[in-house]
Write an enzyme that holds these catalytic residues in place. Structure first.
Site, PDB file in Angstrom:
ATOM      1  N   ASP A  38      26.319   4.435-103.526  1.00  0.00           N
ATOM      2  CA  ASP A  38      25.666   4.351-102.228  1.00  0.00           C
ATOM      3  C   ASP A  38      25.953   2.952-101.667  1.00  0.00           C
ATOM      4  OD1 ASP A  38      23.665   4.704-100.167  1.00  0.00           O
ATOM      5  OD2 ASP A  38      22.325   3.492-101.408  1.00  0.00           O
ATOM      6  N   ASP A  40      23.867   1.149 -98.565  1.00  0.00           N
ATOM      7  CA  ASP A  40      22.685   0.403 -98.122  1.00  0.00           C
ATOM      8  C   ASP A  40      21.642   0.309 -99.223  1.00  0.00           C
ATOM      9  OD1 ASP A  40      23.274  -0.195 -95.319  1.00  0.00           O
ATOM     10  OD2 ASP A  40      23.197   1.974 -95.013  1.00  0.00           O
TER      11      ASP A  40
HETATM   12  P1  TMP Z   1      21.678   5.480 -97.689  1.00  0.00           P
HETATM   13  O1  TMP Z   1      21.464   4.118 -98.278  1.00  0.00           O
HETATM   14  O2  TMP Z   1      21.159   6.550 -98.578  1.00  0.00           O
HETATM   15  O3  TMP Z   1      23.106   5.692 -97.319  1.00  0.00           O
HETATM   16  O4  TMP Z   1      20.772   5.635 -96.400  1.00  0.00           O
HETATM   17  C1  TMP Z   1      20.829   4.866 -95.280  1.00  0.00           C
HETATM   18  C2  TMP Z   1      19.516   4.264 -94.936  1.00  0.00           C
HETATM   19  O5  TMP Z   1      19.527   3.975 -93.536  1.00  0.00           O
HETATM   20  C3  TMP Z   1      18.284   5.119 -95.157  1.00  0.00           C
HETATM   21  O6  TMP Z   1      17.377   4.460 -96.035  1.00  0.00           O
HETATM   22  C4  TMP Z   1      17.611   5.174 -93.799  1.00  0.00           C
HETATM   23  C5  TMP Z   1      18.229   4.048 -93.037  1.00  0.00           C
HETATM   24  N1  TMP Z   1      18.255   4.229 -91.572  1.00  0.00           N
HETATM   25  C6  TMP Z   1      17.887   3.147 -90.803  1.00  0.00           C
HETATM   26  O7  TMP Z   1      17.518   2.110 -91.333  1.00  0.00           O
HETATM   27  N2  TMP Z   1      17.907   3.274 -89.439  1.00  0.00           N
HETATM   28  C7  TMP Z   1      18.301   4.416 -88.813  1.00  0.00           C
HETATM   29  O8  TMP Z   1      18.322   4.489 -87.581  1.00  0.00           O
HETATM   30  C8  TMP Z   1      18.682   5.530 -89.633  1.00  0.00           C
HETATM   31  C9  TMP Z   1      19.105   6.807 -88.984  1.00  0.00           C
HETATM   32  C10 TMP Z   1      18.657   5.382 -91.005  1.00  0.00           C
HETATM   33 MG    MG Z   2      20.610   3.392-100.094  1.00  0.00          MG
END
Ligand code: TMP
Ligand code: MG
Length: 313
Positions: A38, A40
């Site tokens: 992953d 973020d």
């Molecule tokens: P991930 O780490 O699983 O790829 O997810 C991305 C993260 O982004 C998730 O925790 C939610 C966040 N997010 C935001 O912070 N702002 C937003 O506008 C959106 C759609 C998601």
């Molecule tokens: Mg994440």
């Protein structure tokens, strides 16, 4: 074997299984290995000096290209949907359509801001984003041994690519699947490309048509890195898995409860304490320990992954 596993941040439910998998991975060698991660809050840091670090979406949200009204609307969406994303008491069936709603609404707001392709590098440069300590060693080692790294992200692909490019680690062995922007001829954001990837569809359903895992079918040892329960399915498309080690960052839920939002996107204390009592933090830990082989609690480094790779390679 791996001294880093003695760190106080490391929690392991089945140490023997973990040691067995690591030993098997070493025997199989680096030609069988691939890493699926992953982005973020897994490769990027969750916090620094008590402040939250931004996700790739938040980097855009906080930037100078978004109007005050746009910022407020994006923040309202975060306040509404983020507690739902991490709510341990809701089922995936409940969460999925709500995540689609969040991503769709956030992307629509971003489209209204006329973001220019040429602005992305500066937006990233001016942001508070940080990769976890040890990222250099991780990317350098994987590159050196030609081990494919698949970054599977529900964030914004253009932003996360720029982060790793600016960190000088966007090597040819790194492949990214994420939400990519589509710009018109004058370089203005006109839409997001499909399929939409959110926290809970990071699985084969959004990878169809990418022959990526098929090409790597001989790479049957997998190290998976994530920070959310949604990251656990990222390796589902791998045709044959012999050894898999799932390493999960349990980011500091207490810090979230104290009201530290993403960067300037602060969630109020009451919103979080309503959602996550200390008891629930314990429950969350239990869930992570059941799901991930190694849980790293409030650990902003990639030390454990690097230690395991040092042993295997
Ligand atoms: P991930 O780490 O699983 O790829 O997810 C991305 C993260 O982004 C998730 O925790 C939610 C966040 N997010 C935001 O912070 N702002 C937003 O506008 C959106 C759609 C998601
Ligand atoms: Mg994440």
């Amino acid at each position: 074997m791996v001294p880093e596993l003695q760190k106080t941040t490391v929690r392991i439910q089945q140490p023997e299984r973990v040691m067995g998998v690591i030993r098997a991975m070493k025997e199989q060698g680096c030609s069988k290995l691939q890493v699926i991660s992953d982005f973020d809050m897994t490769l990027s840091r969750f916090g620094c000096n008590g402040r939250r670090c931004p996700t790739s979406h938040n980097i855009l949200d906080n930037s100078h290209v978004i109007s005050e009204d746009g910022k407020k609307k994006l923040k309202d969406l975060l306040h509404h949907y983020y507690p739902i994303e991490i709510d341990p008491n809701r089922t995936l069936e409940e969460k999925c359509p709500l995540m689609v709603e969040w991503w769709t609404r956030a992307h629509e707001l971003l489209l209204q801001q006329k973001i220019q392709k040429g602005d992305i590098a500066q937006i990233v440069r001016e942001s508070d984003v940080m990769l976890r300590d040890g990222f250099n060693e991780l990317f350098d080692q994987l590159h050196k041994y030609n081990i494919p790294m698949f970054i599977f992200s529900a964030g914004v692909g253009d932003v996360l690519e720029e982060i790793i490019r600016q960190a000088n680690v966007f090597y040819p062995n790194v492949n990214v699947v994420s939400n990519y922007m589509d710009f018109d001829d004058s370089g203005v954001l006109k839409r997001f490309k499909s399929p939409l990837i959110h926290t809970y569809n990071k699985n084969n359903s959004v990878l169809q048509g990418t022959a990526y895992f098929q090409q790597l079918s001989t790479r049957t040892s997998i190290i998976l890195l994530g920070d959310s329960m949604g990251d656990l399915t990222m390796a589902d498309g791998v045709p044959s898995v012999e050894n898999i080690l799932k390493i999960g960052f349990l980011n500091d839920k207490h810090q979230e409860m104290r009201g530290c939002g993403y960067g300037t996107f602060t969630l109020s204390c009451s919103q979080f304490s309503a959602l996550l009592s200390s008891l629930q933090v314990e429950e969350q830990r239990g869930r992570y320990l059941d799901a991930y082989d190694i849980v790293l609690e409030s650990d902003e480094t990639l030390d454990v992954v690097n230690g395991i790779l040092r042993y295997i390679l």
